[in-house]
Write a protein that holds these residues in place. Structure first.
Motif, PDB file in Angstrom:
ATOM      1  N   THR A 235       8.265   3.328   7.388  1.00 40.39           N
ATOM      2  CA  THR A 235       9.455   3.011   8.177  1.00 40.39           C
ATOM      3  C   THR A 235       9.219   3.339   9.640  1.00 40.39           C
ATOM      4  OG1 THR A 235      10.882   3.421   6.274  1.00 40.39           O
ATOM      5  CG2 THR A 235      11.927   3.474   8.441  1.00 40.39           C
ATOM      6  N   GLU A 236       8.608   4.489   9.920  1.00 36.08           N
ATOM      7  CA  GLU A 236       8.303   4.853  11.300  1.00 36.08           C
ATOM      8  C   GLU A 236       7.342   3.852  11.933  1.00 36.08           C
ATOM      9  OE1 GLU A 236       6.915   8.895  11.434  1.00 36.08           O
ATOM     10  OE2 GLU A 236       8.796   9.666  10.617  1.00 36.08           O
ATOM     11  N   GLU A 237       6.334   3.429  11.170  1.00 40.23           N
ATOM     12  CA  GLU A 237       5.383   2.433  11.687  1.00 40.23           C
ATOM     13  C   GLU A 237       6.099   1.138  12.052  1.00 40.23           C
ATOM     14  OE1 GLU A 237       2.133   1.422   9.163  1.00 40.23           O
ATOM     15  OE2 GLU A 237       1.285   3.439   9.185  1.00 40.23           O
ATOM     16  N   VAL A 238       6.958   0.670  11.159  1.00 36.46           N
ATOM     17  CA  VAL A 238       7.661  -0.598  11.400  1.00 36.46           C
ATOM     18  C   VAL A 238       8.573  -0.472  12.612  1.00 36.46           C
ATOM     19  CG1 VAL A 238       9.393  -2.179  10.449  1.00 36.46           C
ATOM     20  CG2 VAL A 238       7.498  -1.412   9.029  1.00 36.46           C
ATOM     21  N   LEU A 239       9.292   0.637  12.713  1.00 35.65           N
ATOM     22  CA  LEU A 239      10.189   0.815  13.862  1.00 35.65           C
ATOM     23  C   LEU A 239       9.409   0.873  15.174  1.00 35.65           C
ATOM     24  CD1 LEU A 239      12.763   3.344  12.385  1.00 35.65           C
ATOM     25  CD2 LEU A 239      13.085   0.894  12.817  1.00 35.65           C
ATOM     26  N   GLU A 240       8.269   1.555  15.162  1.00 34.58           N
ATOM     27  CA  GLU A 240       7.436   1.606  16.364  1.00 34.58           C
ATOM     28  C   GLU A 240       6.914   0.209  16.716  1.00 34.58           C
ATOM     29  OE1 GLU A 240       4.385   4.498  15.650  1.00 34.58           O
ATOM     30  OE2 GLU A 240       5.814   6.155  15.619  1.00 34.58           O
ATOM     31  N   GLU A 241       6.515  -0.542  15.697  1.00 33.91           N
ATOM     32  CA  GLU A 241       6.011  -1.896  15.931  1.00 33.91           C
ATOM     33  C   GLU A 241       7.116  -2.796  16.484  1.00 33.91           C
ATOM     34  OE1 GLU A 241       4.009  -5.593  13.469  1.00 33.91           O
ATOM     35  OE2 GLU A 241       3.923  -3.579  12.617  1.00 33.91           O
ATOM     36  N   LEU A 242       8.314  -2.664  15.935  1.00 34.51           N
ATOM     37  CA  LEU A 242       9.436  -3.461  16.440  1.00 34.51           C
ATOM     38  C   LEU A 242       9.751  -3.114  17.894  1.00 34.51           C
ATOM     39  CD1 LEU A 242      11.834  -3.481  13.365  1.00 34.51           C
ATOM     40  CD2 LEU A 242      10.466  -5.384  14.236  1.00 34.51           C
TER      41      LEU A 242
ATOM     42  N   THR B 106       7.128  11.406  -2.851  1.00 36.60           N
ATOM     43  CA  THR B 106       7.471  10.000  -3.047  1.00 36.60           C
ATOM     44  C   THR B 106       8.040   9.397  -1.772  1.00 36.60           C
ATOM     45  OG1 THR B 106       7.889  10.359  -5.395  1.00 36.60           O
ATOM     46  CG2 THR B 106       8.873   8.405  -4.414  1.00 36.60           C
ATOM     47  N   LEU B 107       8.858  10.147  -1.082  1.00 42.91           N
ATOM     48  CA  LEU B 107       9.514   9.615   0.119  1.00 42.91           C
ATOM     49  C   LEU B 107       8.630   9.653   1.356  1.00 42.91           C
ATOM     50  CD1 LEU B 107      13.107  11.036  -0.354  1.00 42.91           C
ATOM     51  CD2 LEU B 107      12.316   8.702  -0.713  1.00 42.91           C
ATOM     52  N   THR B 108       7.644  10.526   1.384  1.00 44.87           N
ATOM     53  CA  THR B 108       6.786  10.648   2.568  1.00 44.87           C
ATOM     54  C   THR B 108       6.120   9.329   2.944  1.00 44.87           C
ATOM     55  OG1 THR B 108       6.437  13.006   2.233  1.00 44.87           O
ATOM     56  CG2 THR B 108       4.787  11.850   3.540  1.00 44.87           C
ATOM     57  N   PRO B 109       5.476   8.588   2.028  1.00 42.07           N
ATOM     58  CA  PRO B 109       4.877   7.314   2.435  1.00 42.07           C
ATOM     59  C   PRO B 109       5.923   6.302   2.913  1.00 42.07           C
ATOM     60  CG  PRO B 109       4.138   7.903   0.225  1.00 42.07           C
ATOM     61  CD  PRO B 109       5.149   8.908   0.635  1.00 42.07           C
ATOM     62  N   LEU B 110       7.102   6.328   2.301  1.00 42.77           N
ATOM     63  CA  LEU B 110       8.148   5.395   2.717  1.00 42.77           C
ATOM     64  C   LEU B 110       8.649   5.732   4.127  1.00 42.77           C
ATOM     65  CD1 LEU B 110      10.107   5.191  -0.649  1.00 42.77           C
ATOM     66  CD2 LEU B 110       8.309   3.679   0.196  1.00 42.77           C
ATOM     67  N   GLU B 111       8.778   7.008   4.415  1.00 38.07           N
ATOM     68  CA  GLU B 111       9.177   7.423   5.764  1.00 38.07           C
ATOM     69  C   GLU B 111       8.105   7.052   6.781  1.00 38.07           C
ATOM     70  OE1 GLU B 111       9.867  11.593   5.290  1.00 38.07           O
ATOM     71  OE2 GLU B 111      11.869  11.306   4.471  1.00 38.07           O
ATOM     72  N   GLN B 112       6.844   7.256   6.407  1.00 37.57           N
ATOM     73  CA  GLN B 112       5.749   6.910   7.319  1.00 37.57           C
ATOM     74  C   GLN B 112       5.742   5.423   7.623  1.00 37.57           C
ATOM     75  OE1 GLN B 112       2.414   8.374   5.080  1.00 37.57           O
ATOM     76  NE2 GLN B 112       2.501  10.414   6.011  1.00 37.57           N
TER      77      GLN B 112
ATOM     78  N   ALA C  84       4.758   5.196  -5.513  1.00 38.26           N
ATOM     79  CA  ALA C  84       4.831   5.085  -6.975  1.00 38.26           C
ATOM     80  C   ALA C  84       3.878   6.066  -7.645  1.00 38.26           C
ATOM     81  CB  ALA C  84       4.515   3.650  -7.406  1.00 38.26           C
ATOM     82  N   ARG C  85       2.655   6.198  -7.092  1.00 39.76           N
ATOM     83  CA  ARG C  85       1.701   7.167  -7.668  1.00 39.76           C
ATOM     84  C   ARG C  85       2.274   8.576  -7.612  1.00 39.76           C
ATOM     85  NH1 ARG C  85      -2.239   3.982  -5.220  1.00 39.76           N
ATOM     86  NH2 ARG C  85      -2.248   5.272  -3.362  1.00 39.76           N
ATOM     87  N   ALA C  86       2.885   8.928  -6.497  1.00 39.37           N
ATOM     88  CA  ALA C  86       3.473  10.266  -6.370  1.00 39.37           C
ATOM     89  C   ALA C  86       4.613  10.445  -7.370  1.00 39.37           C
ATOM     90  CB  ALA C  86       3.981  10.484  -4.948  1.00 39.37           C
ATOM     91  N   SER C  87       5.424   9.425  -7.517  1.00 35.57           N
ATOM     92  CA  SER C  87       6.557   9.500  -8.437  1.00 35.57           C
ATOM     93  C   SER C  87       6.096   9.608  -9.881  1.00 35.57           C
ATOM     94  CB  SER C  87       7.435   8.263  -8.250  1.00 35.57           C
ATOM     95  OG  SER C  87       8.505   8.288  -9.157  1.00 35.57           O
ATOM     96  N   PHE C  88       5.171   8.734 -10.290  1.00 40.99           N
ATOM     97  CA  PHE C  88       4.698   8.756 -11.673  1.00 40.99           C
ATOM     98  C   PHE C  88       3.906  10.022 -11.970  1.00 40.99           C
ATOM     99  CE2 PHE C  88       4.851   3.908 -11.374  1.00 40.99           C
ATOM    100  CZ  PHE C  88       6.147   3.870 -11.868  1.00 40.99           C
ATOM    101  N   GLY C  89       3.105  10.460 -11.015  1.00 43.03           N
ATOM    102  CA  GLY C  89       2.359  11.706 -11.205  1.00 43.03           C
ATOM    103  C   GLY C  89       3.292  12.889 -11.356  1.00 43.03           C
TER     104      GLY C  89
ATOM    105  N   ASP D 297       0.834  -1.199   0.000  1.00 44.50           N
ATOM    106  CA  ASP D 297       0.000   0.000   0.000  1.00 44.50           C
ATOM    107  C   ASP D 297       0.874   1.256   0.000  1.00 44.50           C
ATOM    108  OD1 ASP D 297      -2.397   1.625   0.317  1.00 44.50           O
ATOM    109  OD2 ASP D 297      -1.768   1.871   2.417  1.00 44.50           O
ATOM    110  N   PHE D 298       1.870   1.275   0.861  1.00 49.75           N
ATOM    111  CA  PHE D 298       2.751   2.446   0.939  1.00 49.75           C
ATOM    112  C   PHE D 298       3.617   2.565  -0.314  1.00 49.75           C
ATOM    113  CE2 PHE D 298       1.310   2.528   5.219  1.00 49.75           C
ATOM    114  CZ  PHE D 298       1.501   3.826   5.660  1.00 49.75           C
ATOM    115  N   ALA D 299       4.065   1.441  -0.865  1.00 49.01           N
ATOM    116  CA  ALA D 299       4.854   1.472  -2.101  1.00 49.01           C
ATOM    117  C   ALA D 299       4.000   1.996  -3.257  1.00 49.01           C
ATOM    118  CB  ALA D 299       5.388   0.085  -2.415  1.00 49.01           C
ATOM    119  N   ALA D 300       2.732   1.603  -3.291  1.00 45.45           N
ATOM    120  CA  ALA D 300       1.834   2.099  -4.343  1.00 45.45           C
ATOM    121  C   ALA D 300       1.632   3.604  -4.210  1.00 45.45           C
ATOM    122  CB  ALA D 300       0.494   1.371  -4.272  1.00 45.45           C
ATOM    123  N   ARG D 301       1.498   4.089  -2.981  1.00 44.74           N
ATOM    124  CA  ARG D 301       1.369   5.539  -2.782  1.00 44.74           C
ATOM    125  C   ARG D 301       2.616   6.265  -3.259  1.00 44.74           C
ATOM    126  NH1 ARG D 301      -0.079   6.105   3.318  1.00 44.74           N
ATOM    127  NH2 ARG D 301       0.670   8.205   2.907  1.00 44.74           N
TER     128      ARG D 301
END
Length: 144
Positions: A126-133, A118-124, A44-49, A38-42
């Motif tokens: 990453t933050e989610e995964v780190l918090e979950e870990l 493009t990087l905002t969803p990836l940063e978000q 990619a949409r930002a990048s392609f747009g 889901d985040f990768a698709a977001r």
């Protein structure tokens, strides 16, 4: 291993009690993969747009510059005196440099916005995964 095999029981007694890290639970992996997609698709949409927007800006600039280049060449070629031709050529070069500088500035801003979006969803994510870990690590420590 049979119950009568004392050597096997001794080996099992010395094995540490290993519990796989909870992230590797198949259900968690499937859920994490879906979230990652889901985040990768977001991203990619930002990048392609952004790439499409930048492409249209470049096409518009080339069309505008081509029209100005033709008009500028006509003015230089139809000049009555060398002074007038030099003035037209100098004016043409000044406007050309301004147009290119303005376009470059606009394109750099678009590229920066695209990179940010493009990087905002990836940063978000990453933050989610780190918090979950961190949360799972704390739960594992509390359970130990």
């Amino acid at each position: 291993m049979s119950k009568a095999d004392p050597e096997a029981r001794t080996k099992d007694a010395h094995k540490p009690d290993i519990t796989p890290f909870p992230l590797f639970d198949p259900g968690d992996v499937a859920s994490a993969n879906a979230r990652n997609l889901d985040f990768a698709a977001r991203a990619a949409r930002a990048s392609f747009g952004g790439a499409a927007q930048l492409g249209w800006e470049i096409v518009g600039f080339v069309n505008m510059r081509l029209a100005k280049d033709i008009a500028g060449a006509q003015k230089v070629m139809t000049a009555k005196t060398s002074h007038e031709a030099f003035h037209e050529q100098a004016s043409f070069m000044e406007q050309t440099l301004r147009d290119y500088a303005d376009a470059a500035s606009k394109w750099f801003h678009i590229a920066a916005d695209v990179a940010n979006h493009t990087l905002t969803p990836l940063e978000q994510r990453t933050e989610e995964v780190l918090e979950e870990l961190d949360e799972r690590g704390a739960q594992a420590e509390a359970a130990a």
